[in-house]
Write an enzyme that holds these catalytic residues in place. Sequence first.
Site, PDB file in Angstrom:
ATOM      1  N   MET A  44       0.879  -1.240   0.122  1.00 16.30           N
ATOM      2  CA  MET A  44      -0.048   0.142  -0.272  1.00 16.30           C
ATOM      3  C   MET A  44       0.910   1.439  -0.027  1.00 16.30           C
ATOM      4  O   MET A  44       0.304   2.402   0.133  1.00 16.30           O
ATOM      5  CB  MET A  44      -0.972   0.039   1.363  1.00 16.30           C
ATOM      6  CG  MET A  44      -1.824  -1.082   1.338  1.00 16.30           C
ATOM      7  SD  MET A  44      -3.199  -1.250  -0.209  1.00 16.30           S
ATOM      8  CE  MET A  44      -4.252   0.078   0.443  1.00 16.30           C
ATOM      9  N   ASP A  45       2.215   1.382  -0.140  1.00 13.79           N
ATOM     10  CA  ASP A  45       2.672   2.360  -0.044  1.00 13.79           C
ATOM     11  C   ASP A  45       4.296   2.337  -0.727  1.00 13.79           C
ATOM     12  O   ASP A  45       5.376   2.636  -0.244  1.00 13.79           O
ATOM     13  CB  ASP A  45       3.179   2.883   1.528  1.00 13.79           C
ATOM     14  CG  ASP A  45       3.701   4.634   1.430  1.00 13.79           C
ATOM     15  OD1 ASP A  45       3.352   5.057   0.340  1.00 13.79           O
ATOM     16  OD2 ASP A  45       3.917   4.981   2.475  1.00 13.79           O
ATOM     17  N   VAL A  46       4.241   1.559  -1.847  1.00 14.21           N
ATOM     18  CA  VAL A  46       5.637   1.349  -2.599  1.00 14.21           C
ATOM     19  C   VAL A  46       5.953   2.508  -3.364  1.00 14.21           C
ATOM     20  O   VAL A  46       5.050   3.347  -3.864  1.00 14.21           O
ATOM     21  CB  VAL A  46       5.243   0.205  -3.546  1.00 14.21           C
ATOM     22  CG1 VAL A  46       6.489  -0.030  -4.278  1.00 14.21           C
ATOM     23  CG2 VAL A  46       4.882  -1.085  -3.143  1.00 14.21           C
ATOM     24  N   ASN A  50      10.874   3.819   0.355  1.00 17.84           N
ATOM     25  CA  ASN A  50      10.438   2.825   1.145  1.00 17.84           C
ATOM     26  C   ASN A  50      11.078   1.645   0.543  1.00 17.84           C
ATOM     27  O   ASN A  50      10.969   0.328   1.046  1.00 17.84           O
ATOM     28  CB  ASN A  50       8.876   2.370   1.385  1.00 17.84           C
ATOM     29  CG  ASN A  50       8.338   3.296   2.056  1.00 17.84           C
ATOM     30  OD1 ASN A  50       8.926   4.035   2.898  1.00 17.84           O
ATOM     31  ND2 ASN A  50       7.231   3.555   1.876  1.00 17.84           N
TER      32      ASN A  50
END
Length: 208
Positions: A44-46, A50
């Site tokens: 959900m936050d690539v 990250n």
Amino acid sequence: YLDGKCLDDYVAENIGLSEYESIKFIRQIGTALSYMHSQEMLHMDVKPKNVMLKDGRCVLIDFGLAKQYDEQGQPESSTGLGAGTAGYAPLEQMNYSGDKEFAPTIDVYALGATLYKMLTSKTPPPASVILNDGFDRSELETINVSSDTIDIITMAMEPMKKKRIQSIDEFLTLLPNEENIKQSGDSKRRVSSEETEILEKNNNARRY
């Protein structure tokens, strides 16, 4: 606490990476996502911030927005989710909540946006801009990224999720062979008939 360097910093230092290195790294990130999806989990936050580079390899980190699902594809908790990061999150993620079913296309969009950032060193355009104005290929064409790679990014960042590449495994299958790109000496390369057939099939399917 992981030794290494943030991928986002590495991209900034080099003012964008070569197509060969970008695809090599995106394949590593995609393999990690493919495993997550096989375990019914979304990241959900690539994004490059990250991802850490450790000994020349990518390590996916920060599971603060990650969501685990059960075998029936239903979320295991009702915790709400963040809207992700502008430029990397598709439109549907803004309205996504814990009662929705497993949606791998969210991570597919972010993986395509991550590849865009690695190549251009620029933050991808917001999903709303792509929806209204279409995907601008010129940024990638200017730096001589192959049309095959641009096609994949375009399909991964398709605003309408039904027309998007549907899985990380499909994304990885469509990726050009980075060794072929390296051997060609520049961003241009020849594609196999099998790759051409896959790209044409997916392009045609998404027109309808």
